[in-house]
Design a protein around this motif. Sequence first.
Motif, PDB file in Angstrom:
ATOM      1  N   ALA A  33       1.052  -0.920   0.239  1.00 52.38           N
ATOM      2  CA  ALA A  33       0.115  -0.089  -0.047  1.00 52.38           C
ATOM      3  C   ALA A  33       0.940   1.252   0.184  1.00 52.38           C
ATOM      4  N   CYS A  34       1.879   1.370   0.949  1.00 53.08           N
ATOM      5  CA  CYS A  34       2.644   2.424   1.140  1.00 53.08           C
ATOM      6  C   CYS A  34       3.326   2.444   0.146  1.00 53.08           C
ATOM      7  N   LEU A  35       3.915   1.438  -0.760  1.00 54.42           N
ATOM      8  CA  LEU A  35       5.760   1.984  -1.022  1.00 54.42           C
ATOM      9  C   LEU A  35       5.398   0.914  -2.367  1.00 54.42           C
ATOM     10  N   GLY A  36       4.009  -0.145  -2.607  1.00 51.15           N
ATOM     11  CA  GLY A  36       3.844  -0.942  -3.641  1.00 51.15           C
ATOM     12  C   GLY A  36       5.421  -1.640  -4.039  1.00 51.15           C
ATOM     13  N   ILE A  37       5.951  -2.305  -3.089  1.00 46.32           N
ATOM     14  CA  ILE A  37       7.006  -3.495  -2.770  1.00 46.32           C
ATOM     15  C   ILE A  37       6.234  -4.640  -2.405  1.00 46.32           C
ATOM     16  N   GLY A  38       5.214  -5.030  -1.768  1.00 42.09           N
ATOM     17  CA  GLY A  38       4.992  -6.241  -0.667  1.00 42.09           C
ATOM     18  C   GLY A  38       5.634  -7.124  -1.676  1.00 42.09           C
ATOM     19  N   TRP A  39       5.429  -7.519  -2.650  1.00 42.18           N
ATOM     20  CA  TRP A  39       5.843  -8.094  -3.968  1.00 42.18           C
ATOM     21  C   TRP A  39       6.973  -8.467  -3.652  1.00 42.18           C
ATOM     22  N   VAL A  40       8.732  -7.840  -3.150  1.00 42.30           N
ATOM     23  CA  VAL A  40       9.682  -8.836  -2.528  1.00 42.30           C
ATOM     24  C   VAL A  40       9.545  -9.093  -1.228  1.00 42.30           C
ATOM     25  N   LEU A  41       8.852  -9.525  -0.851  1.00 43.23           N
ATOM     26  CA  LEU A  41       8.704 -10.695   0.151  1.00 43.23           C
ATOM     27  C   LEU A  41       8.208 -11.901  -0.121  1.00 43.23           C
ATOM     28  N   GLN A  42       8.149 -11.615  -1.479  1.00 41.61           N
ATOM     29  CA  GLN A  42       7.666 -13.001  -1.713  1.00 41.61           C
ATOM     30  C   GLN A  42       8.416 -13.669  -2.764  1.00 41.61           C
ATOM     31  N   ILE A  43      10.220 -13.358  -2.976  1.00 46.88           N
ATOM     32  CA  ILE A  43      11.562 -13.521  -3.412  1.00 46.88           C
ATOM     33  C   ILE A  43      11.877 -15.000  -2.593  1.00 46.88           C
ATOM     34  N   SER A  44      11.810 -14.292  -1.625  1.00 46.40           N
ATOM     35  CA  SER A  44      12.106 -15.443  -0.704  1.00 46.40           C
ATOM     36  C   SER A  44      11.386 -16.783  -0.037  1.00 46.40           C
ATOM     37  N   ASN A  45      10.665 -16.326  -0.116  1.00 43.69           N
ATOM     38  CA  ASN A  45       8.845 -17.373   0.059  1.00 43.69           C
ATOM     39  C   ASN A  45       9.001 -18.535  -1.438  1.00 43.69           C
ATOM     40  N   ARG A  46       9.698 -17.609  -2.384  1.00 43.29           N
ATOM     41  CA  ARG A  46       9.574 -18.950  -4.011  1.00 43.29           C
ATOM     42  C   ARG A  46      11.296 -19.266  -3.721  1.00 43.29           C
ATOM     43  N   GLY A  47      12.435 -18.926  -3.032  1.00 39.69           N
ATOM     44  CA  GLY A  47      13.003 -19.650  -2.934  1.00 39.69           C
ATOM     45  C   GLY A  47      13.238 -20.685  -2.064  1.00 39.69           C
ATOM     46  N   SER A  48      13.147 -20.252  -0.833  1.00 40.36           N
ATOM     47  CA  SER A  48      12.587 -21.386  -0.157  1.00 40.36           C
ATOM     48  C   SER A  48      11.763 -22.452  -0.285  1.00 40.36           C
ATOM     49  N   VAL A  49      10.826 -22.867  -1.726  1.00 35.01           N
ATOM     50  CA  VAL A  49       9.449 -23.563  -2.060  1.00 35.01           C
ATOM     51  C   VAL A  49      10.498 -24.491  -3.351  1.00 35.01           C
ATOM     52  N   ARG A  50      11.370 -23.631  -3.672  1.00 30.48           N
ATOM     53  CA  ARG A  50      11.979 -24.403  -5.348  1.00 30.48           C
ATOM     54  C   ARG A  50      13.472 -25.051  -3.735  1.00 30.48           C
TER      55      ARG A  50
END
Length: 190
Positions: free
Chosen positions: A133-150
């Motif tokens: 909402a504030c910076l438009g960069i919430g997606w950045v948190l998802q990068i480490s999640n994706r790496g953990s799943v991989r």
Amino acid sequence: MYQQPQQPQAVYSEKGPGPQYPTPQVAYAQQPQPQMVQMQQPQPTMGMTVGPGGNRNAKNVPFNPNGKRDWSNGICDCFDDCGTCLMAWFCPCMVYAQVKQRLEYLNQRGIPDPERGGSGCNGDCMVHGLLSACLGIGWVLQISNRGSVRHRYSIEGGGCGDCCTVCWCSPCQLTQESREIELEERSFMH
């Protein structure tokens, strides 16, 4: 007749003065090789395939020679799970929080989260929502999640690919991760 044991013959070389004798071949006892210590993985149940990296997924996705494989579902297969896909489009912070909680539960306890990630309204959801909402960069948190799943499922890829996928197709990648975890969770029910 008695024969005297043969003496090694001297070999003269250009390396220096004096005779040079051949080096005797000595057989040494082989040292035992140290054994690799492996972490205990959850035991498979009927109907599961277990591959490198403790993969418990039910789909038969072949592994390459490096012990890696592709995702069980493509990035554009997100519409096969319409509920998660719609939630990821309209409230990605909740899907992110659920995926993260389910993955952590599997990693820590080795069994599926009985609440299936809960409502998704937790601290992770709030942080993601505020960053979005504030910076438009919430997606950045998802990068480490994706790496953990991989990493958990020995899926081919890297940080650059994770970043690009999360940045340009966030709802689809959230659905893809959720479906990958769901395959393991379903394997416990068989």
